[in-house]
Design a protein around this motif. Structure first.
Motif, short mmCIF file in Angstrom:
data_model
loop_
_atom_site.label_atom_id
_atom_site.label_comp_id
_atom_site.label_asym_id
_atom_site.label_seq_id
_atom_site.Cartn_x
_atom_site.Cartn_y
_atom_site.Cartn_z
N LEU A 151 -17.74 -12.79 1.16
CA LEU A 151 -17.51 -11.62 1.86
C LEU A 151 -17.13 -10.84 1.09
CD1 LEU A 151 -15.42 -14.20 4.68
CD2 LEU A 151 -18.47 -13.27 4.43
N ARG A 152 -16.55 -10.52 -0.12
CA ARG A 152 -15.90 -9.30 -0.08
C ARG A 152 -14.91 -8.46 0.90
NH1 ARG A 152 -14.39 -9.99 -4.18
NH2 ARG A 152 -14.01 -7.65 -5.29
N LEU A 153 -14.10 -9.11 1.04
CA LEU A 153 -12.77 -8.85 1.83
C LEU A 153 -11.52 -8.48 1.91
CD1 LEU A 153 -14.34 -10.31 5.37
CD2 LEU A 153 -14.39 -7.85 4.33
N GLY A 154 -11.59 -7.62 1.79
CA GLY A 154 -9.70 -7.98 0.87
C GLY A 154 -8.51 -6.74 2.56
N THR A 155 -6.98 -6.76 2.16
CA THR A 155 -6.58 -5.34 2.63
C THR A 155 -5.61 -5.05 1.93
OG1 THR A 155 -5.03 -7.44 3.19
CG2 THR A 155 -6.81 -7.56 4.58
N LEU A 156 -5.26 -3.81 2.55
CA LEU A 156 -4.76 -2.80 2.29
C LEU A 156 -3.43 -2.18 3.08
CD1 LEU A 156 -2.81 -1.33 -0.35
CD2 LEU A 156 -5.04 0.73 -0.01
N ARG A 157 -1.65 -3.02 2.64
CA ARG A 157 -0.52 -2.26 3.63
C ARG A 157 0.52 -1.56 2.99
NH1 ARG A 157 4.46 -3.12 4.46
NH2 ARG A 157 5.38 -3.87 6.44
N ALA A 158 0.30 -0.70 3.64
CA ALA A 158 1.15 0.46 3.08
C ALA A 158 1.15 1.35 3.31
CB ALA A 158 -0.20 1.46 1.81
N PRO A 159 3.10 1.86 3.40
CA PRO A 159 2.72 3.64 3.79
C PRO A 159 2.16 3.81 4.10
CG PRO A 159 4.81 2.47 2.13
CD PRO A 159 2.89 2.27 1.78
N ALA A 160 2.74 4.88 5.59
CA ALA A 160 1.63 5.61 6.05
C ALA A 160 0.74 6.53 5.40
CB ALA A 160 2.14 6.40 7.94
N ALA A 161 1.36 7.37 4.46
CA ALA A 161 0.86 8.70 4.04
C ALA A 161 0.18 8.07 2.66
CB ALA A 161 2.15 9.21 3.85
N LEU A 162 0.73 6.62 2.38
CA LEU A 162 0.04 6.58 0.88
C LEU A 162 -1.48 5.93 0.97
CD1 LEU A 162 -1.22 5.14 -2.05
CD2 LEU A 162 1.22 3.51 -1.79
N ARG A 163 -1.70 4.84 2.92
CA ARG A 163 -2.57 4.35 3.25
C ARG A 163 -3.36 5.64 3.70
NH1 ARG A 163 -0.34 2.43 7.01
NH2 ARG A 163 -0.65 4.06 9.18
N ARG A 164 -3.37 6.69 4.12
CA ARG A 164 -4.55 7.46 4.62
C ARG A 164 -4.68 8.35 3.47
NH1 ARG A 164 0.02 9.38 8.43
NH2 ARG A 164 1.09 10.26 7.08
N ALA A 165 -4.19 8.61 2.51
CA ALA A 165 -4.97 9.41 1.39
C ALA A 165 -5.39 7.88 1.03
CB ALA A 165 -3.58 9.05 0.29
N CYS A 166 -6.12 7.21 1.17
CA CYS A 166 -6.54 5.89 0.74
C CYS A 166 -7.76 5.15 1.24
CB CYS A 166 -5.84 4.75 0.81
SG CYS A 166 -4.87 3.96 -0.71
#
Length: 411
Positions: free
Chosen positions: A253-268
């Motif tokens: 499926l090639r599915l993953g997740t990233l949980r991160a603080p807002a500023a870092l998540r927006r950059a990602c």
């Protein structure tokens, strides 16, 4: 102009980027190519057991989303990910002790991409990244491509050494610490709660980000779960938690997740827009449907039971298969056993003879960012049945004995 004169006038194409030239191929992927023959019993790859995939349940989920709303399922989507899937991931994270909202989650094309996005968002060439030694091979590739300077942190049988981490962080001024604290790849080790709390405190005191990779945490088949590093005081606002569906549903499926603080998540998110726009819409929709209607816990129970039996078959047979004086651990979950052969053995040099006997492992040396241990071996126990594991260990014993006899003759 004659062709010969034109050929002489051509200018060679520019060379590859330095980061591409300095980053080697993954030895694990190379070994998998060498051992793809069906007769090989391979302890090399971290490949989930395919017969345990819930193929029928996943097929039903795909059928449902394609029948109910094909226009949405087959269309472009948002970079952040399917809202229903993000909500389901957030609910599961919250249930496991880490309060999470859907907006905290970014869906990635495998957790591997999540780590690549973090490297893009955080690292400038020359930035220091601290890693466990030994470390997950693909992470070393990612940090090399980012131009980072990777500094190893010593480990012991309980994983990362917090005292060494503190001393190295004070000296090297790193930007990022990368860890797999639960059933680590390649060693299968798990950090205790006390060490996790220490890591969180060090990160806060020394001012660095933490990338906490957790692809194996739900594959625990004995003992009590240990809270994510992200949940400990000091780590909350500086930890990116990487998750994966590869080990609990299916890697294809090639599915993953990233949980991160807002500023870092927006950059990602911006980095993801540049990388692939978004993860497969139909795969996300099917996964969201599956999590809604399937009994994932019952499925995981079956997987854990099978993996426990396979772990026991491997660990129980190593004393007969490996040379006297070898050591190995007994992980409480995950996919890997870490073994060391007696001093003087070279697991990499022995591998060709091992493969000739239709069995395989991964030498441990490539996993080290620091001085490699030539005697180290990573053994995966999840891909084959207990009977196949037993046969593989017989082959491994014969191969090692044959190689040792050959060495003695040459001497």
């Amino acid at each position: 102009m004659p062709d010969a004169i034109l050929a002489d006038a051509l200018t060679p194409v520019p060379e590859l980027a330095a980061r591409a030239a300095r980053t080697g191929s993954s030895p694990v992927r190379d070994i998998l190519a060498l051992t793809a023959r069906p007769e090989v019993i391979s302890f090399a790859g971290g490949l989930p057991a395919p017969e345990l995939f819930d193929a029928a349940g996943i097929a039903d989920a795909f059928g449902h989303v394609l029948a109910e709303d094909p226009r949405r399922a087959l269309q472009y989507s948002t970079s952040e990910g399917d809202p229903a899937l993000r909500a389901a991931v957030a609910a599961r994270s919250t249930a496991r002790g880490l309060p999470t909202e859907a907006d905290d989650v970014l869906v990635t094309t495998g957790s591997q991409q999540g780590l690549s996005l973090l490297a893009t968002a955080l690292l400038e060439p020359g930035d220091v990244v601290l890693v466990e030694d030994p470390c997950y091979l693909a992470a070393l590739q990612i940090f090399s491509l980012a131009g980072a300077r990777v500094v190893p942190v010593p480990t012991d049988d309980e994983g990362l050494d917090p005292a060494a981490l503190d001393e190295i962080a004070a000296r090297e001024r790193p930007k990022l610490l990368y860890i797999i604290p639960t059933f680590q790849n390649p060693t299968g080790r798990t950090l205790t709660a006390e060490r996790r709390a220490a890591v969180a405190g060090i990160a806060a005191r020394r001012g660095l980000w933490i990338a906490e990779d957790d692809p194996y945490g739900e594959l625990r088949f004995e003992g009590d779960p240990v809270s994510w590093v992200a949940s400990f005081p000091g780590a909350e606002d500086r930890t990116a938690l990487l998750g994966s569906f590869s080990k609990i549903m299916a890697p294809g499926l090639r599915l993953g997740t990233l949980r991160a603080p807002a500023a870092l998540r927006r950059a990602c998110v911006i980095a993801k827009q540049a990388a692939d726009l978004h993860t497969s819409t139909v795969d996300q929709a099917a996964a969201a449907r599956y999590l809604t209607v399937a009994d994932l816990e019952a499925h995981l129970g079956r997987v854990r039971d099978a993996y426990r039996e396979r772990r026991d078959a491997l660990v129980g047979g190593l004393s007969a298969a490996l040379p006297e004086g070898s050591r190995w651990n007994r992980p409480a979950g995950g996919m890997f056993v870490w073994a060391t052969l007696p001093e003087g053995y070279d697991a990499t040099a022995l591998l060709p003879e091992v493969v000739r006997h239709d069995v395989a492992y991964v030498p441990g040396a490539p996993f080290f960012a620091g001085t490699p241990d030539p005697t180290a071996v990573r053994l995966s126990f999840v891909t084959h049945s207990p009977a196949e594991i037993g046969e593989g260990l017989v082959r491994l014993k014969t191969a090692l004995e044959t190689a040792l006899k050959g060495t003695r003759r040459e001497g």
